[in-house]
Design a protein around this motif. Structure first.
Motif, PDB file in Angstrom:
ATOM      1  N   PHE A  54       0.800  -1.216   0.000  1.00 23.28           N
ATOM      2  CA  PHE A  54       0.000   0.000   0.000  1.00 23.28           C
ATOM      3  C   PHE A  54       0.838   1.274   0.000  1.00 23.28           C
ATOM      4  O   PHE A  54       0.295   2.380   0.105  1.00 23.28           O
ATOM      5  CB  PHE A  54      -0.955   0.004   1.195  1.00 23.28           C
ATOM      6  CG  PHE A  54      -2.001  -1.068   1.123  1.00 23.28           C
ATOM      7  CD1 PHE A  54      -2.747  -1.257  -0.019  1.00 23.28           C
ATOM      8  CD2 PHE A  54      -2.242  -1.889   2.208  1.00 23.28           C
ATOM      9  CE1 PHE A  54      -3.725  -2.240  -0.090  1.00 23.28           C
ATOM     10  CE2 PHE A  54      -3.221  -2.875   2.155  1.00 23.28           C
ATOM     11  CZ  PHE A  54      -3.965  -3.054   1.003  1.00 23.28           C
ATOM     12  N   GLU A  55       2.154   1.130  -0.119  1.00 23.65           N
ATOM     13  CA  GLU A  55       3.070   2.272  -0.178  1.00 23.65           C
ATOM     14  C   GLU A  55       2.863   3.214   1.002  1.00 23.65           C
ATOM     15  O   GLU A  55       2.748   4.433   0.841  1.00 23.65           O
ATOM     16  CB  GLU A  55       2.912   3.010  -1.508  1.00 23.65           C
ATOM     17  CG  GLU A  55       3.208   2.123  -2.700  1.00 23.65           C
ATOM     18  CD  GLU A  55       2.939   2.790  -4.040  1.00 23.65           C
ATOM     19  OE1 GLU A  55       2.142   3.757  -4.098  1.00 23.65           O
ATOM     20  OE2 GLU A  55       3.527   2.329  -5.028  1.00 23.65           O
ATOM     21  N   THR A  56       2.793   2.631   2.199  1.00 19.01           N
ATOM     22  CA  THR A  56       2.611   3.406   3.423  1.00 19.01           C
ATOM     23  C   THR A  56       3.460   2.786   4.520  1.00 19.01           C
ATOM     24  O   THR A  56       4.268   1.902   4.255  1.00 19.01           O
ATOM     25  CB  THR A  56       1.114   3.482   3.810  1.00 19.01           C
ATOM     26  OG1 THR A  56       0.954   4.447   4.841  1.00 19.01           O
ATOM     27  CG2 THR A  56       0.561   2.135   4.235  1.00 19.01           C
ATOM     28  N   THR A  57       3.275   3.254   5.743  1.00 20.17           N
ATOM     29  CA  THR A  57       4.047   2.731   6.867  1.00 20.17           C
ATOM     30  C   THR A  57       3.215   1.752   7.689  1.00 20.17           C
ATOM     31  O   THR A  57       1.978   1.780   7.653  1.00 20.17           O
ATOM     32  CB  THR A  57       4.488   3.878   7.800  1.00 20.17           C
ATOM     33  OG1 THR A  57       3.320   4.481   8.364  1.00 20.17           O
ATOM     34  CG2 THR A  57       5.315   4.916   7.056  1.00 20.17           C
ATOM     35  N   VAL A  58       3.897   0.929   8.443  1.00 16.69           N
ATOM     36  CA  VAL A  58       3.230   0.003   9.358  1.00 16.69           C
ATOM     37  C   VAL A  58       2.393   0.798  10.361  1.00 16.69           C
ATOM     38  O   VAL A  58       1.249   0.438  10.654  1.00 16.69           O
ATOM     39  CB  VAL A  58       4.263  -0.884  10.085  1.00 16.69           C
ATOM     40  CG1 VAL A  58       3.615  -1.689  11.202  1.00 16.69           C
ATOM     41  CG2 VAL A  58       4.960  -1.810   9.093  1.00 16.69           C
ATOM     42  N   GLU A  59       2.943   1.914  10.839  1.00 16.00           N
ATOM     43  CA  GLU A  59       2.241   2.741  11.831  1.00 16.00           C
ATOM     44  C   GLU A  59       0.950   3.341  11.283  1.00 16.00           C
ATOM     45  O   GLU A  59       0.003   3.568  12.036  1.00 16.00           O
ATOM     46  CB  GLU A  59       3.155   3.864  12.343  1.00 16.00           C
ATOM     47  CG  GLU A  59       4.351   3.376  13.119  1.00 16.00           C
ATOM     48  CD  GLU A  59       5.529   2.955  12.237  1.00 16.00           C
ATOM     49  OE1 GLU A  59       6.528   2.478  12.799  1.00 16.00           O
ATOM     50  OE2 GLU A  59       5.460   3.096  10.997  1.00 16.00           O
ATOM     51  N   GLU A  60       0.912   3.600   9.992  1.00 13.67           N
ATOM     52  CA  GLU A  60      -0.309   4.129   9.376  1.00 13.67           C
ATOM     53  C   GLU A  60      -1.389   3.045   9.281  1.00 13.67           C
ATOM     54  O   GLU A  60      -2.567   3.334   9.394  1.00 13.67           O
ATOM     55  CB  GLU A  60       0.008   4.676   7.978  1.00 13.67           C
ATOM     56  CG  GLU A  60      -1.194   5.122   7.176  1.00 13.67           C
ATOM     57  CD  GLU A  60      -1.946   6.323   7.745  1.00 13.67           C
ATOM     58  OE1 GLU A  60      -3.123   6.474   7.400  1.00 13.67           O
ATOM     59  OE2 GLU A  60      -1.367   7.090   8.543  1.00 13.67           O
TER      60      GLU A  60
END
Length: 67
Positions: A54-60
């Motif tokens: 998803f081209e994002t961070t784990v935290e997001e």
């Protein structure tokens, strides 16, 4: 503490089914469903693989709340 996730929201953005995501990260569709329902805590590797898709961070994507 309960795990919360935005995976369903991100799947909708990317027009992706649970089966599609499962295939991309190498797990069964049921695993994705259980993650989305908070019944399963992902390994760090799986969380990172999903975030990468998803081209994002784990935290997001994942966070804990007190219930």
């Amino acid at each position: 503490m309960a795990l919360k996730t935005r995976m369903k929201e991100y799947r909708a953005r990317y027009q992706m089914s649970q089966e599609d995501l499962a295939g991309l990260v190498g797990v069964r569709r049921e695993t994705i469903g259980n993650l989305e329902k908070g019944r399963y805590n992902p390994s760090l590797k799986l969380a990172m693989d999903i975030a990468r898709v998803f081209e994002t961070t784990v935290e997001e994507l994942f966070w804990f709340t007190e219930e």
